[in-house]
Motif scaffolding. Structure first.
Motif, PDB file in Angstrom:
ATOM      1  N   ASN A 139       0.841  -1.191   0.000  1.00 55.90           N
ATOM      2  CA  ASN A 139       0.000   0.000   0.000  1.00 55.90           C
ATOM      3  C   ASN A 139       0.878   1.244   0.000  1.00 55.90           C
ATOM      4  OD1 ASN A 139      -2.094   1.781   0.167  1.00 55.90           O
ATOM      5  ND2 ASN A 139      -2.908   1.046   2.105  1.00 55.90           N
ATOM      6  N   PHE A 140       0.752   2.044  -1.047  1.00 57.42           N
ATOM      7  CA  PHE A 140       1.541   3.266  -1.172  1.00 57.42           C
ATOM      8  C   PHE A 140       0.747   4.504  -0.750  1.00 57.42           C
ATOM      9  CE2 PHE A 140       3.116   0.045  -3.977  1.00 57.42           C
ATOM     10  CZ  PHE A 140       4.489   0.077  -3.767  1.00 57.42           C
ATOM     11  N   ALA A 141      -0.507   4.323  -0.368  1.00 59.35           N
ATOM     12  CA  ALA A 141      -1.341   5.440   0.068  1.00 59.35           C
ATOM     13  C   ALA A 141      -0.833   6.022   1.376  1.00 59.35           C
ATOM     14  CB  ALA A 141      -2.787   4.985   0.234  1.00 59.35           C
ATOM     15  N   THR A 142      -0.880   7.327   1.494  1.00 60.56           N
ATOM     16  CA  THR A 142      -0.538   7.992   2.747  1.00 60.56           C
ATOM     17  C   THR A 142      -1.500   9.148   2.982  1.00 60.56           C
ATOM     18  OG1 THR A 142       1.093   9.358   1.584  1.00 60.56           O
ATOM     19  CG2 THR A 142       1.920   7.409   2.737  1.00 60.56           C
ATOM     20  N   GLY A 143      -1.845   9.348   4.242  1.00 62.99           N
ATOM     21  CA  GLY A 143      -2.786  10.402   4.593  1.00 62.99           C
ATOM     22  C   GLY A 143      -2.315  11.776   4.129  1.00 62.99           C
ATOM     23  N   GLY A 144      -3.240  12.566   3.604  1.00 66.34           N
ATOM     24  CA  GLY A 144      -2.918  13.915   3.162  1.00 66.34           C
ATOM     25  C   GLY A 144      -2.398  14.003   1.740  1.00 66.34           C
ATOM     26  N   SER A 145      -2.289  12.880   1.058  1.00 71.69           N
ATOM     27  CA  SER A 145      -1.712  12.887  -0.287  1.00 71.69           C
ATOM     28  C   SER A 145      -2.660  13.492  -1.313  1.00 71.69           C
ATOM     29  CB  SER A 145      -1.347  11.467  -0.712  1.00 71.69           C
ATOM     30  OG  SER A 145      -0.274  10.979   0.068  1.00 71.69           O
ATOM     31  N   THR A 146      -2.051  14.106  -2.305  1.00 78.52           N
ATOM     32  CA  THR A 146      -2.778  14.710  -3.414  1.00 78.52           C
ATOM     33  C   THR A 146      -2.345  14.047  -4.713  1.00 78.52           C
ATOM     34  OG1 THR A 146      -1.034  16.390  -3.521  1.00 78.52           O
ATOM     35  CG2 THR A 146      -3.052  16.969  -2.319  1.00 78.52           C
ATOM     36  N   ILE A 147      -3.080  14.326  -5.774  1.00 78.76           N
ATOM     37  CA  ILE A 147      -2.652  13.874  -7.096  1.00 78.76           C
ATOM     38  C   ILE A 147      -1.535  14.781  -7.597  1.00 78.76           C
ATOM     39  CG2 ILE A 147      -3.340  13.608  -9.510  1.00 78.76           C
ATOM     40  CD1 ILE A 147      -6.174  12.926  -8.476  1.00 78.76           C
ATOM     41  N   ASP A 184      -7.539   5.456  -4.869  1.00 78.56           N
ATOM     42  CA  ASP A 184      -8.547   6.213  -4.125  1.00 78.56           C
ATOM     43  C   ASP A 184      -7.895   7.527  -3.713  1.00 78.56           C
ATOM     44  OD1 ASP A 184     -10.514   7.251  -2.493  1.00 78.56           O
ATOM     45  OD2 ASP A 184     -10.996   5.346  -1.546  1.00 78.56           O
ATOM     46  N   ILE A 185      -7.902   8.483  -4.601  1.00 77.39           N
ATOM     47  CA  ILE A 185      -7.175   9.733  -4.380  1.00 77.39           C
ATOM     48  C   ILE A 185      -7.865  10.859  -5.142  1.00 77.39           C
ATOM     49  CG2 ILE A 185      -5.572   9.420  -6.327  1.00 77.39           C
ATOM     50  CD1 ILE A 185      -3.336  10.483  -4.411  1.00 77.39           C
ATOM     51  N   GLY A 186      -7.715  12.083  -4.654  1.00 74.70           N
ATOM     52  CA  GLY A 186      -8.325  13.250  -5.286  1.00 74.70           C
ATOM     53  C   GLY A 186      -9.050  14.142  -4.301  1.00 74.70           C
ATOM     54  N   GLN A 187      -9.445  13.578  -3.160  1.00 76.43           N
ATOM     55  CA  GLN A 187     -10.186  14.358  -2.177  1.00 76.43           C
ATOM     56  C   GLN A 187      -9.368  15.541  -1.674  1.00 76.43           C
ATOM     57  OE1 GLN A 187     -12.644  12.379   0.919  1.00 76.43           O
ATOM     58  NE2 GLN A 187     -11.366  13.421   2.417  1.00 76.43           N
ATOM     59  N   ASN A 188      -8.065  15.333  -1.451  1.00 77.47           N
ATOM     60  CA  ASN A 188      -7.242  16.416  -0.926  1.00 77.47           C
ATOM     61  C   ASN A 188      -6.944  17.487  -1.967  1.00 77.47           C
ATOM     62  OD1 ASN A 188      -6.960  15.459   1.766  1.00 77.47           O
ATOM     63  ND2 ASN A 188      -5.547  13.903   1.026  1.00 77.47           N
ATOM     64  N   ASP A 189      -6.969  17.118  -3.247  1.00 74.81           N
ATOM     65  CA  ASP A 189      -6.833  18.138  -4.289  1.00 74.81           C
ATOM     66  C   ASP A 189      -8.011  19.105  -4.226  1.00 74.81           C
ATOM     67  OD1 ASP A 189      -4.542  17.134  -6.371  1.00 74.81           O
ATOM     68  OD2 ASP A 189      -5.548  15.459  -5.396  1.00 74.81           O
ATOM     69  N   LEU A 190      -9.200  18.567  -3.983  1.00 77.91           N
ATOM     70  CA  LEU A 190     -10.365  19.426  -3.811  1.00 77.91           C
ATOM     71  C   LEU A 190     -10.267  20.222  -2.513  1.00 77.91           C
ATOM     72  CD1 LEU A 190     -13.332  17.142  -4.965  1.00 77.91           C
ATOM     73  CD2 LEU A 190     -12.075  18.857  -6.281  1.00 77.91           C
TER      74      LEU A 190
END
Length: 390
Positions: free
Chosen positions: A114-122, A183-189
């Motif tokens: 898993n490469f996901a990390t909290g606060g990450s953006t695209i 599952d990413i993009g929420q932090n860009d918004l």
């Protein structure tokens, strides 16, 4: 189903989502296929805190109690009281929970990472849109980490002198058979809402979407063939968005208390993402790419919270938020000479929101149950058969 959903798009975005969810839930059986199951040997996940299983905790300060209390009975690197959607995906595919790539101890990468990390953006944090970064592990960095992971594990696998030396390593030939999830993009918004006007953020969406598409193309060139891509959820329904708006002006929020304009931006992000995925299918002819409508699932849960056995959708389980006083989950604050804690509620399974930003385990499980069968995906394919091109 395609005709009905396309017709529904002509209605308002909210009516579309509600109708789409109801329609698809009634026709789960039609989404099933006679194709054999894919038997994925591994999952490689990219994302933010919605799917982080320990990356941000390994990189910085570990997540504290009461996080993790409902399932792991201790903090487990997840921003929830228990499991996340990615955990339910692993369970559904009969694979172990994913170890974070950044873990230095106790990690097992035999069946993925898993490469996901909290606060990450695209987008890269130091680009103009951000001005400052909320995480250094933006998507391209996660892709670079994957490249290093793949090359290094291949070297270690080849250098191993006995089978026991390979026990926690992925097999090189299985990278092409693995499931690649996003599952990413929420932090860009999130950053966009804070730093840009709505027009500026809307103008930035094509570039954000294209950078996500570039990540998929890169993994494809590295041999990846099956991609399961979540859209972004109803951002305006996160309780944290209402913490500082106690008396909203008329028209600001919908009947469930969600901020309309933010949800509309999320819907536009998702529209462009879906269109780009359709183009990706033509550009990557050997890939099976599934667009997963997490927005419809989450908004469907929020709009039917009481019927589904949950509390008011904007109520928060963990933390103390009264008027403009905020004590975040697991922390404490001195107020008028007394310590006030951000405790968890007595029954987290009845809450949609765990801490105002992240979903509870119960809500994540509900969402997982409504996407993994293919009822809310394009094409309408169960995740167990997502390797088959439609």
């Amino acid at each position: 189903m395609s005709y009905t959903c396309e017709t529904a798009k002509m209605e308002s975005w909210r009516a579309f989502l509600t109708g789409f969810l109801v329609l698809c839930l009634l026709s789960v059986g039609s989404a099933q296929s006679s194709s054999p199951d894919c038997s994925f040997p591994a999952i490689y996940n990219f994302g933010d805190s919605n799917s982080d299983t320990g990356g941000i905790s390994a990189a910085f300060l570990p997540i504290q109690a009461p996080y993790g209390e409902a399932f792991f009975h201790k903090p487990a690197g997840r921003d929830s009281d228990g499991r996340l959607i990615i955990d339910f995906i692993a369970e559904h595919l009969k694979l172990p929970y994913l170890s974070a790539y950044l873990n230095s101890l106790g990690a097992n990468y035999r069946h993925g990472a898993n490469f996901a990390t909290g606060g990450s953006t695209i987008r890269k944090p130091n680009e103009t849109i951000y001005e400052y970064g909320i995480s250094p592990f933006y998507l391209d960095m996660q892709i670079s980490q994957f490249d290093q992971f793949k090359a290094r594990t291949n070297d270690l696998y080849q250098e191993a002198k006995k089978p026991s030396d390979r026990i926690n390593l992925p097999r090189p030939e299985e990278f092409s058979k693995a499931l690649y999830t996003f599952d990413i993009g929420q932090n860009d918004l999130s950053v966009g809402f804070r730093k840009l006007s709505f027009d500026q953020l809307r103008a930035a969406l094509p570039d954000i979407i294209n950078q996500l598409a570039s990540a998929v193309q890169h993994l494809y060139n590295e041999g990846g063939r099956t991609f399961w891509i979540h859209n972004t959820g109803p951002f305006g329904c996160l309780p944290v968005q209402r913490f500082y708006i106690l008396n909203p002006e008329p028209g600001l929020v919908d009947q469930y208390g969600c901020i309309k304009a933010q949800n509309e931006m999320a819907v536009e992000f998702n529209r462009q993402l879906k269109e780009r995925i359709i183009k990706l299918r033509a550009e990557l002819p050997k890939a099976a790419i599934t667009y997963v409508d997490v927005y419809a699932a989450k908004y469907g849960l929020i709009s039917n919270a009481k019927k589904e056995g949950f509390a008011e959708p904007l109520k928060v389980c963990c933390g103390y938020h009264v008027n403009y006083t905020h004590v975040w989950c697991g922390t404490k604050l001195i107020i008028n000479g007394s310590e006030v804690y951000g405790p968890s509620c007595s029954n987290p399974s009845s809450y949609i929101s765990w801490d105002g930003v992240h979903y509870s385990q119960a809500a994540s499980q509900w969402v997982a149950n409504h996407i993994l069968n293919g009822a809310l995906t394009d094409p309408p394919t169960p995740i167990t058969q997502a390797c088959h091109r439609r």
